[in-house]
Design an enzyme around this catalytic site. Structure first.
Site, mmCIF file in Angstrom:
data_model
loop_
_atom_site.group_PDB
_atom_site.id
_atom_site.type_symbol
_atom_site.label_atom_id
_atom_site.label_comp_id
_atom_site.label_asym_id
_atom_site.label_seq_id
_atom_site.Cartn_x
_atom_site.Cartn_y
_atom_site.Cartn_z
ATOM 1 N N THR A 35 0.829 -1.228 -0.030
ATOM 2 C CA THR A 35 0.000 -0.030 -0.077
ATOM 3 C C THR A 35 0.707 1.310 0.075
ATOM 4 O O THR A 35 1.972 1.164 0.781
ATOM 5 C CB THR A 35 -0.933 0.000 1.246
ATOM 6 O OG1 THR A 35 -1.585 1.308 1.433
ATOM 7 C CG2 THR A 35 -0.168 -0.201 2.550
ATOM 8 N N ALA A 67 -9.808 -7.831 -2.808
ATOM 9 C CA ALA A 67 -9.052 -8.465 -3.608
ATOM 10 C C ALA A 67 -9.483 -9.214 -4.779
ATOM 11 O O ALA A 67 -10.266 -10.210 -4.499
ATOM 12 C CB ALA A 67 -7.912 -9.104 -2.811
ATOM 13 N N ALA A 68 -8.878 -9.233 -6.085
ATOM 14 C CA ALA A 68 -9.460 -9.868 -7.208
ATOM 15 C C ALA A 68 -8.678 -9.703 -8.378
ATOM 16 O O ALA A 68 -7.859 -8.692 -8.506
ATOM 17 C CB ALA A 68 -10.944 -9.569 -7.287
ATOM 18 N N TYR A 135 -15.092 -13.445 -16.018
ATOM 19 C CA TYR A 135 -14.954 -12.601 -14.659
ATOM 20 C C TYR A 135 -16.227 -12.469 -13.901
ATOM 21 O O TYR A 135 -16.336 -12.386 -12.726
ATOM 22 C CB TYR A 135 -14.826 -11.159 -15.398
ATOM 23 C CG TYR A 135 -14.831 -9.930 -14.362
ATOM 24 C CD1 TYR A 135 -13.868 -9.970 -13.164
ATOM 25 C CD2 TYR A 135 -15.900 -9.107 -14.298
ATOM 26 C CE1 TYR A 135 -14.132 -9.039 -12.188
ATOM 27 C CE2 TYR A 135 -16.031 -8.080 -13.226
ATOM 28 C CZ TYR A 135 -15.252 -8.035 -12.272
ATOM 29 O OH TYR A 135 -15.239 -7.221 -11.355
ATOM 30 N N VAL A 175 -11.581 3.100 -19.185
ATOM 31 C CA VAL A 175 -12.128 3.968 -20.242
ATOM 32 C C VAL A 175 -11.749 5.345 -20.048
ATOM 33 O O VAL A 175 -11.163 6.074 -20.806
ATOM 34 C CB VAL A 175 -13.375 3.743 -20.854
ATOM 35 C CG1 VAL A 175 -14.407 3.874 -19.514
ATOM 36 C CG2 VAL A 175 -13.777 4.488 -21.960
ATOM 37 N N ILE A 176 -11.872 5.871 -18.680
ATOM 38 C CA ILE A 176 -11.732 7.209 -18.581
ATOM 39 C C ILE A 176 -10.410 7.521 -18.498
ATOM 40 O O ILE A 176 -9.805 8.541 -19.184
ATOM 41 C CB ILE A 176 -12.585 7.778 -17.214
ATOM 42 C CG1 ILE A 176 -14.079 7.665 -17.653
ATOM 43 C CG2 ILE A 176 -12.410 9.037 -16.877
ATOM 44 C CD1 ILE A 176 -14.830 7.915 -16.518
ATOM 45 N N ILE A 191 -13.846 5.015 -29.439
ATOM 46 C CA ILE A 191 -15.110 4.381 -28.880
ATOM 47 C C ILE A 191 -15.470 3.089 -29.383
ATOM 48 O O ILE A 191 -15.509 2.917 -30.649
ATOM 49 C CB ILE A 191 -16.247 5.539 -29.242
ATOM 50 C CG1 ILE A 191 -15.835 6.786 -28.111
ATOM 51 C CG2 ILE A 191 -17.466 5.115 -28.507
ATOM 52 C CD1 ILE A 191 -16.862 8.085 -28.430
#
Ligand code: NAD
Length: 313
Positions: A35, A67-68, A135, A175-176, A191
């Site tokens: 962290t 967590a993944a 997923y 995406v952002i 896009i």
């Protein structure tokens, strides 16, 4: 109260850690990655290591399990590994929580579980159908394990189905961040599809607040959607960035397989029972992300310039 956050070094988990600290809660992080906060008790380890999880749960009242392998592209590229972390990793967290007699497991799930549900509007009571993306399948199995641990062993859970988060510390591949990086380097924003597919993005600090509220006793053994309120099309994201930053080019590519087309996900239940609703509007959230992004890039550049020339090669 002491709370363990698995995935506390990650995007959403780090904001959950911040919120818990702000509220005076004692926090411990369990993550494979360090962290960045120096004031947090940190246990480095893997979800696949039961001993490490057991040590991390010692003296803890609740665990927030975030967590993944959270990036669908990573799941697509390494399905077997992703399954081990998301599915076996989750049962490991539940088992360690059971052994340590924790009072609650808060599980970070996703609104993608509604991808195959019938109708355009969904809520927590909507029947789910088998997911088409691995997923989503792994996240759903995690939900089922939470429920079965509650039924069989009396371990209380709260499942939070997050909408699409954005904000400071977002993964660069989302995406952002991709749009912002491209816009700032003068590249066109691409896009997938025609850009009319909408998302209700949710600011990451709002999600973190939802995690804290989920510790209330009314949230025992419940599922809540935490989604944004404003419908934002992909095209609008590009246009918001363009509005803030100036002249930006926009280009279109074919739609991606397995992409969640977008449904109206209701967050009414969490509003009614926990008093949660998103506070940060989309444009404000983008501005905050841009501020964080610019500061990060400035720090990176300054660190690079400080480096000895021989180390820059
Ligand atoms: N980001 C999203 O778009 C989104 C949307 C809905 C739900 N979620 C869920 O929210 C949770 C957090 O997602 P995020 O976006 O913060 O992801 P992230 O990738 O930023 O954080 C995940 C963290 O898990 C840690 N981790 C991975 N494998 C591990 C292992 N074997 N042992 C210990 N730690 C391990 C990583 O080091 C990382 O710090 C995940 O469960 C994800 O499925 C994410």
């Amino acid at each position: 109260m002491k709370v363990l956050v698995t995935g506390g070094s990650g995007f959403i988990g780090s904001h959950v850690v911040d919120k818990l600290k702000d509220k005076g809660v004692d926090v411990r992080v369990f993550d494979a990655m360090p962290t960045f906060r120096k004031d947090i008790e940190y246990y480095q380890g893997s979800l696949l290591d039961m001993d490490a999880l057991g040590f991390a749960m010692n003296g803890v009242d609740a665990v927030m399990h975030l967590a993944a392998i959270a990036d669908v592209k990573d799941v697509f590229n390494r399905p077997h590994y992703a399954e081990s972390i998301n599915v076996r990793g989750t049962i490991n967290v539940l088992e360690a929580a059971r052994a340590a007699k924790l009072r609650r497991v808060v599980y970070g799930s996703t609104t993608w579980v509604y991808s195959e549900a019938e109708g355009d509007s969904v809520d927590e009571a909507t029947p789910l159908h088998a997911p088409s993306h691995l997923y989503t399948a792994t996240k759903l199995v995690g939900e089922y394990y939470c429920r079965t641990y509650s039924e069989l062993f009396g371990l209380d859970y709260t499942i939070l189905r997050y909408g699409i988060p954005y904000g400071p510390r977002a993964r660069d591949e989302a995406v952002i961040p991709i749009f912002v990086r491209k816009a700032l380097s003068g590249e066109a924003l691409t896009i997938a599809g025609d850009g009319s597919q909408f998302r209700k993005f949710v600011f990451v600090e709002d999600l973190a607040e939802g995690n804290i509220l989920a510790l209330q006793s009314i949230a025992r053994n419940k599922i809540y959607n935490l989604d944004g309120v404003e419908k934002v099309t992909i095209r609008q994201i590009a246009e918001t960035i363009k509005r803030i930053l100036g002249d930006v080019k926009i280009e279109y590519t074919p739609a991606r397989p397995g992409d969640f087309a977008g449904k109206e996900v209701s967050s009414e239940l969490v509003k009614k029972e926990l008093g949660w609703e998103p506070k940060v509007g989309f444009e404000e959230g983008i501005r905050r992300y841009l501020k964080w992004y610019s500061e990060r890039e400035k720090t990176r550049k300054a660190n690079w310039e400080k480096l000895d020339d021989t180390l820059k090669k």
